[in-house]
Design an enzyme around this catalytic site. Structure first.
Site, PDB file in Angstrom:
ATOM      1  N   GLU A 163      70.603  73.777  86.044  1.00  0.00           N
ATOM      2  CA  GLU A 163      71.062  73.290  87.350  1.00  0.00           C
ATOM      3  C   GLU A 163      71.685  71.887  87.291  1.00  0.00           C
ATOM      4  O   GLU A 163      71.221  70.939  87.944  1.00  0.00           O
ATOM      5  CB  GLU A 163      69.911  73.317  88.355  1.00  0.00           C
ATOM      6  N   GLU A 374      66.389  82.231  87.739  1.00  0.00           N
ATOM      7  CA  GLU A 374      65.428  81.840  88.778  1.00  0.00           C
ATOM      8  C   GLU A 374      65.735  82.578  90.071  1.00  0.00           C
ATOM      9  O   GLU A 374      66.904  82.731  90.432  1.00  0.00           O
ATOM     10  CB  GLU A 374      65.475  80.341  89.092  1.00  0.00           C
TER      11      GLU A 374
HETATM   12  C1  LIG Z   1      64.173  72.288  94.835  1.00  0.00           C
HETATM   13  C2  LIG Z   1      63.372  73.473  94.285  1.00  0.00           C
HETATM   14  C3  LIG Z   1      62.132  73.608  95.135  1.00  0.00           C
HETATM   15  O1  LIG Z   1      61.152  72.900  94.849  1.00  0.00           O
HETATM   16  O2  LIG Z   1      62.157  74.411  96.066  1.00  0.00           O
HETATM   17  O3  LIG Z   1      64.219  74.645  94.328  1.00  0.00           O
HETATM   18  C4  LIG Z   1      63.722  75.824  93.678  1.00  0.00           C
HETATM   19  C5  LIG Z   1      63.327  75.537  92.241  1.00  0.00           C
HETATM   20  O4  LIG Z   1      64.453  75.199  91.458  1.00  0.00           O
HETATM   21  C6  LIG Z   1      64.101  74.868  90.090  1.00  0.00           C
HETATM   22  O5  LIG Z   1      65.217  74.713  89.265  1.00  0.00           O
HETATM   23  C7  LIG Z   1      63.298  73.606  90.099  1.00  0.00           C
HETATM   24  O6  LIG Z   1      62.928  73.192  88.796  1.00  0.00           O
HETATM   25  C8  LIG Z   1      62.051  73.912  90.870  1.00  0.00           C
HETATM   26  O7  LIG Z   1      61.241  72.757  90.998  1.00  0.00           O
HETATM   27  C9  LIG Z   1      62.390  74.337  92.280  1.00  0.00           C
HETATM   28  O8  LIG Z   1      63.038  73.231  92.920  1.00  0.00           O
END
Ligand SMILES: C[C@@]1(C(=O)O)OC[C@H]2O[C@@H](O)[C@H](O)[C@@H](O)[C@H]2O1
Length: 469
Positions: A163, A374
């Site tokens: 990301e 993801e």
């Molecule tokens: C901002 C956020 C969240 O906490 O909802 O999005 C979904 C998920 O994405 C991942 O790449 C991050 O490592 C993880 O921590 C999450 O981060």
């Protein structure tokens, strides 16, 4: 009909969010170790000093993954455990830990899928400009080579970066992530360029080593759709896709940047200081990418923004992709729509948006292999009589798996699904407010692990290869 026999059912995590042991066994300081301790940066001052203590409990956690029947585990390596100062001496204790994690996975027949960079940068590199300094890109290539040599005999699936838009956008535009800089478009675009350059160099090094594995990169996949057929809003959606998707995938898969964006950066004085050698490196290595990883949570619905946008103040909440905010350049704004469904954090739930977006990618990039690296629901899981009854998560994942099966039948080259996340973990900014895992971690009782309802559901899906979906 079942999912194809070679489709991987997995789940994911990230080093800073699960390991803890922030200063153990020779690990160097990271940008997040420092940033998370600045008052006000994270919810209730949470940080990754302990997280869920995976560093000491990885055997228990991987055993649970095996009980779930997980076919593949996506995890990230903390660069500062391997090279504590970023590009100096190797830390053998760091190599030892990840060798143990990899071997524990293989003991159960779980395929390790490794992310080299999931936002935790050695602080010594952050101190000299982080991703706006080419030294960081060169240090990353050295770090990647150390990992390829140490683990490449057993790890055959490599993701370079997770990301880029998040750690660059939140680092240099919204300021919610380290280094906490706001509204600096020049630094933002420069940082993204050095990340793509580092990726291309790492791909080149990996392929020269003939490990016969595969390597790619993972981006947020945020397909933009116009709120209606009005021309200015259709143009707004095109603009969003150019900046949020094509800027990220073109340099990787085509080896060049999208001209729509390049022209506008020139007009605005935001063009990175790239060299011919760097651009040639992108071009030379584009065809060597084996796959792209998509982190899909939601689409965005956009309309033209006609209000002046001065330098925006950002908060933790406005930085987490909830709709209603103007884009950094003020060209468009995201919109919450009456006829759509949203999570408690305002993220749209749209499996159909994913399918439509996948066809957009196929149209632009052809038959490139893709993994969903993801996808999952951040929620305050219901606990009923001591059981975690996370039915909303089951429904969310079920609907997305159905669409993935349909996409495969429609010719999309999708080869795996990694739920975010395998286990409840630390959210960068939001502490433990929302959970994502199949495994519950009791923050009030010694971080004890407990299987959720979704753990048993996903186990069944894997066993039956999703036949009933
Ligand atoms: C901002 C956020 C969240 O906490 O909802 O999005 C979904 C998920 O994405 C991942 O790449 C991050 O490592 C993880 O921590 C999450 O981060």
């Amino acid at each position: 009909m079942k999912f194809p026999h070679d489709f991987l059912f997995g789940a994911a995590s990230a080093s800073y969010q699960i390991e803890g042991a922030w200063n153990e066994d020779g690990k160097g300081l990271t940008n997040w170790d420092v940033f998370s301790k600045i008052p006000g940066k994270t919810y209730e001052g949470t940080n990754g000093d302990v997280a869920i203590d995976h560093y000491h409990r990885y055997k228990e956690d991987i055993k649970l993954m095996a009980e779930m029947g997980l076919e593949s585990y996506r995890f990230s390596i903390s660069w500062a455990r391997i090279l504590p100062t970023g590009d100096g001496e190797v830390n053998d204790k760091g190599l030892e830990f990840y060798n143990n994690v990899i071997n524990e996975c293989l003991k159960y027949g779980i395929v390790p899928f490794v992310t080299l960079y999931h936002w935790d940068l050695p602080f010594t590199l952050e101190e000299v400009g982080g991703w706006t300094n080419k030294r960081t890109a060169e240090a990353f290539v050295k770090y990647a080579e150390v990992c390829f040599r140490a683990f490449g005999d057993r790890v055959k699936h490599w993701i370079t970066f997770n990301e880029t838009v998040m750690f660059c956008g939140l680092g240099y535009l919204k300021g919610a992530h380290p280094p906490g800089i706001q509204n600096d478009e020049n630094k933002y675009f420069q940082a993204t360029h050095y990340v793509f350059y580092a990726h291309a160099k790492a791909v080149e090094v990996y392929k020269e080593m003939n490990h016969y594995g595969e390597i790619g990169i993972t981006h947020v996949f945020l397909p933009a759709f116009s709120v209606d057929d009005r021309h200015e809003n259709v143009l707004a959606a095109r603009h969003a896709n150019e900046y949020e998707t094509f800027w990220y995938y073109d340099p990787i898969l085509k080896g060049e940047y999208p001209s729509y964006v390049v022209e506008q950066l020139k007009e605005k004085g935001w063009t990175p200081s790239w060299t011919e050698e760097e651009l040639a490196t992108l071009k030379r290595n584009a065809g060597k990418n084996d796959f792209i990883g998509l982190n899909y949570y939601q689409p965005i619905r956009v309309e033209k923004n006609n209000e002046a946008v001065s330098s925006m103040e950002h908060s933790r909440e406005t930085s987490t992709l909830a709709p209603g905010n103007p884009s950094f350049d003020g060209f468009y704004r995201t919109v919450k729509m009456e006829d759509k469904t949203y999570t408690k954090w305002g993220w749209e739930i749209s499996p159909q948006g994913f399918l439509d977006g996948l066809h957009m990618l196929k149209e632009r990039y052809g038959d490139i292999k893709m993994y969903v690296t993801e996808n999952g629901l951040g929620d305050e899981d219901p606990i009923i009589e001591g059981e975690i009854v996370d039915v909303p998560r089951i429904k969310y994942i079920e609907e997305h798996l159905k669409v993935i099966k349909r996409a495969i039948n429609e010719g999309i080259h999708l080869k795996g699904y990694y739920a975010w996340s395998v286990i409840d973990l630390l959210s960068w900014l939001n502490g433990y407010k929302k959970q994502y895992g199949f495994i519950y971690v009791d923050q009030k009782d010694n971080l004890n692990r407990k299987k959720k309802l979704s753990f048993h559901w996903y186990k069944h899906i894997i066993e039956t290869r999703g036949e009933e979906l």
